[in-house]
Design a protein around this motif. Sequence first.
Motif, PDB file in Angstrom:
ATOM      1  N   PHE A  46       0.860  -1.181   0.000  1.00 19.34           N
ATOM      2  CA  PHE A  46       0.000   0.000   0.000  1.00 19.34           C
ATOM      3  C   PHE A  46       0.897   1.231   0.000  1.00 19.34           C
ATOM      4  CE2 PHE A  46       0.870  -0.966   4.408  1.00 19.34           C
ATOM      5  CZ  PHE A  46       1.123   0.273   4.984  1.00 19.34           C
ATOM      6  N   LEU A  47       0.361   2.344  -0.503  1.00 20.21           N
ATOM      7  CA  LEU A  47       1.161   3.566  -0.575  1.00 20.21           C
ATOM      8  C   LEU A  47       0.227   4.762  -0.698  1.00 20.21           C
ATOM      9  CD1 LEU A  47       4.364   4.226  -2.658  1.00 20.21           C
ATOM     10  CD2 LEU A  47       2.418   5.779  -2.880  1.00 20.21           C
ATOM     11  N   PHE A  48       0.496   5.819   0.082  1.00 22.87           N
ATOM     12  CA  PHE A  48      -0.198   7.088  -0.081  1.00 22.87           C
ATOM     13  C   PHE A  48       0.706   8.204   0.430  1.00 22.87           C
ATOM     14  CE2 PHE A  48      -1.293   5.650   4.171  1.00 22.87           C
ATOM     15  CZ  PHE A  48      -1.312   6.803   4.955  1.00 22.87           C
ATOM     16  N   ARG A  49       0.328   9.424   0.129  1.00 22.04           N
ATOM     17  CA  ARG A  49       1.108  10.577   0.558  1.00 22.04           C
ATOM     18  C   ARG A  49       0.280  11.421   1.506  1.00 22.04           C
ATOM     19  NH1 ARG A  49       5.787  11.596  -1.819  1.00 22.04           N
ATOM     20  NH2 ARG A  49       5.691  13.832  -1.366  1.00 22.04           N
ATOM     21  N   GLU A  50       0.941  11.922   2.556  1.00 22.81           N
ATOM     22  CA  GLU A  50       0.295  12.813   3.506  1.00 22.81           C
ATOM     23  C   GLU A  50       1.291  13.878   3.920  1.00 22.81           C
ATOM     24  OE1 GLU A  50      -2.623  12.056   7.142  1.00 22.81           O
ATOM     25  OE2 GLU A  50      -0.530  11.879   7.758  1.00 22.81           O
ATOM     26  N   ASN A  51       0.882  15.125   3.748  1.00 23.77           N
ATOM     27  CA  ASN A  51       1.753  16.260   4.095  1.00 23.77           C
ATOM     28  C   ASN A  51       3.115  16.152   3.431  1.00 23.77           C
ATOM     29  OD1 ASN A  51      -0.284  17.294   5.796  1.00 23.77           O
ATOM     30  ND2 ASN A  51       0.456  16.041   7.510  1.00 23.77           N
ATOM     31  N   THR A  89      -4.247   4.459   8.996  1.00 23.75           N
ATOM     32  CA  THR A  89      -5.655   4.223   8.674  1.00 23.75           C
ATOM     33  C   THR A  89      -5.898   4.418   7.182  1.00 23.75           C
ATOM     34  OG1 THR A  89      -6.345   5.012  10.863  1.00 23.75           O
ATOM     35  CG2 THR A  89      -8.033   4.901   9.149  1.00 23.75           C
ATOM     36  N   LEU A  90      -6.517   3.408   6.578  1.00 20.10           N
ATOM     37  CA  LEU A  90      -6.922   3.475   5.173  1.00 20.10           C
ATOM     38  C   LEU A  90      -8.445   3.518   5.132  1.00 20.10           C
ATOM     39  CD1 LEU A  90      -4.566   0.769   3.597  1.00 20.10           C
ATOM     40  CD2 LEU A  90      -4.075   3.174   4.107  1.00 20.10           C
ATOM     41  N   PRO A  91      -9.044   4.704   5.004  1.00 18.88           N
ATOM     42  CA  PRO A  91     -10.506   4.794   5.008  1.00 18.88           C
ATOM     43  C   PRO A  91     -11.107   4.360   3.672  1.00 18.88           C
ATOM     44  CG  PRO A  91      -9.549   6.975   4.761  1.00 18.88           C
ATOM     45  CD  PRO A  91      -8.399   6.027   4.931  1.00 18.88           C
ATOM     46  N   LEU A  92     -12.299   3.788   3.742  1.00 20.15           N
ATOM     47  CA  LEU A  92     -12.983   3.305   2.548  1.00 20.15           C
ATOM     48  C   LEU A  92     -14.020   4.297   2.041  1.00 20.15           C
ATOM     49  CD1 LEU A  92     -13.483  -0.401   3.668  1.00 20.15           C
ATOM     50  CD2 LEU A  92     -11.795   0.473   2.034  1.00 20.15           C
ATOM     51  N   GLU A  93     -14.052   5.499   2.610  1.00 20.67           N
ATOM     52  CA  GLU A  93     -15.029   6.500   2.182  1.00 20.67           C
ATOM     53  C   GLU A  93     -14.787   6.929   0.740  1.00 20.67           C
ATOM     54  OE1 GLU A  93     -16.271   6.512   6.278  1.00 20.67           O
ATOM     55  OE2 GLU A  93     -14.311   6.362   5.349  1.00 20.67           O
ATOM     56  N   VAL A 143      -3.578   9.253   8.092  1.00 23.94           N
ATOM     57  CA  VAL A 143      -4.841   8.766   7.543  1.00 23.94           C
ATOM     58  C   VAL A 143      -4.856   9.078   6.051  1.00 23.94           C
ATOM     59  CG1 VAL A 143      -7.358   8.933   7.600  1.00 23.94           C
ATOM     60  CG2 VAL A 143      -6.044   9.151   9.731  1.00 23.94           C
ATOM     61  N   ALA A 144      -5.027   8.072   5.234  1.00 26.21           N
ATOM     62  CA  ALA A 144      -5.046   8.293   3.788  1.00 26.21           C
ATOM     63  C   ALA A 144      -6.277   9.094   3.389  1.00 26.21           C
ATOM     64  CB  ALA A 144      -5.022   6.954   3.047  1.00 26.21           C
ATOM     65  N   ASP A 145      -6.172   9.820   2.278  1.00 24.84           N
ATOM     66  CA  ASP A 145      -7.329  10.526   1.746  1.00 24.84           C
ATOM     67  C   ASP A 145      -8.334   9.537   1.165  1.00 24.84           C
ATOM     68  OD1 ASP A 145      -6.293  12.981   2.396  1.00 24.84           O
ATOM     69  OD2 ASP A 145      -5.514  13.403   0.384  1.00 24.84           O
ATOM     70  N   ALA A 146      -9.580   9.977   1.069  1.00 22.44           N
ATOM     71  CA  ALA A 146     -10.589   9.177   0.385  1.00 22.44           C
ATOM     72  C   ALA A 146     -10.152   8.955  -1.063  1.00 22.44           C
ATOM     73  CB  ALA A 146     -11.941   9.885   0.424  1.00 22.44           C
TER      74      ALA A 146
END
Length: 456
Positions: free
Chosen positions: A320-325, A374-378, A397-400
Amino acid sequence: MGTSKLVGYSVIIITIAFIFGCSSEPEVNEAVINASFTVADSIDSSGDYSGIGLTIVHKDSANASADTLFHAVTDSAGTLKGTARFSERNEYLSYISRNGRNLARVGLILADKDTLDIKAEFPGIEQTFTVSSREHDAMNVYQRVNRSFERVRAFMQAGRVSQDSIGIELQKWSDIYWEVYKDYEGTLASQMGASESIRLLQGWNNEQMMERIKQVRENDDLVGLAATYGKDYLAEQEGLDYAVSYLDTLYKITEGKQAKMQIQMEQIKLLYDSAKVEAAKTRLASFNDQFEGNKQAQDWAENISYDLNYLAPGDTIPSFLFRENGQTISRDSLIGTPYILEITTLSNRLYQQQYDRTVVIHSIYKNYGLQIITLPLEDSQVTVDAFFEERIKPWPVADANAFDRAKLLEDFNIQLIPTRFLIDAEGKIYRKYVGREYQDVIQGIQALTDTERQPS
């Protein structure tokens, strides 16, 4: 019964099905339906209340066609009567209609040899709809108790109950739920009362928890409680072999095929959680042979088989991979750090109930290197942002829509939410926690973070 209650038991019944299973054996049960409908003079002053229909249906899945369990139309006095025939006690979707137009949707619990007395007036069905039966009357009592406890739980989570009083409150409410079990024995509400009573004792009054388990373990409808809660406690206190033997004993004293199936599921899951993957696979093969043709069993077996082959303790967590700040957060970037990976919708009620506890866990164990992701499913970022308007966000927390939702659900085999994985510093799965199993996460965290050493 207000609007929110018209189809108000669905989540409850799903929980019951998850804990206790649902019968797949072909049975024909019957419940008597008595209904009386009226129409306000402002709508129809003729006094002829005929043509109002009540239809009860059952669908095996979202894509399956519905089976009609009951259909009747009122006479001129607005009354109807008949017998609903069904295979298992459960809540069923029902429609109230007139002249071919559906006017309301309600949830009705059908149980063998029960009688449902239904009343409503048009318009305002949502405000005037009532149903009385042994099952519904018991469920109404359970829901009143549950609403009261939810208020107390909210006070606890807000820190408005002293630590010294928490145990007293948990004991009191456990006893009240147990009264529901005893007073309405044989109903769905009784099963739920026993379940909540035992759950509230878990972890702090295990002696009484096991005593209550002993009182229900020979009841095939409740043996799932004994298997689920008993095995976890005994595995921790006496070891894996003792817990497996305990489940074997439950299996021997259980008569119903469905209950036996539930116990075997718990055995396989216990072995999976304990990293005894090959032993779990061996039992699963036997389980598949024994329950060949049982859709519920085969669906469950397919699910656990995926976990055993790809998400077992010791396996590398999927990517998994996401960017925050401006920071990249991924499986690879977290190597060297133990962490909890959460996959959930933030609107999930159980997740929200657990959130404050997660914040406390994070505040304590971050000093020993633990991270939470946290990987939200929204689908909407507005929903994600709204969740944190009145809550702190102490971890990434990943973005939607930061992920392909379908691929995420498939790769991590998400069947229920919230689902969490406890990951060690090498990126290996230590344990998977689904729903209320999260109660046991502290033991795993302590094993990974070595709390004996000084905080970093």
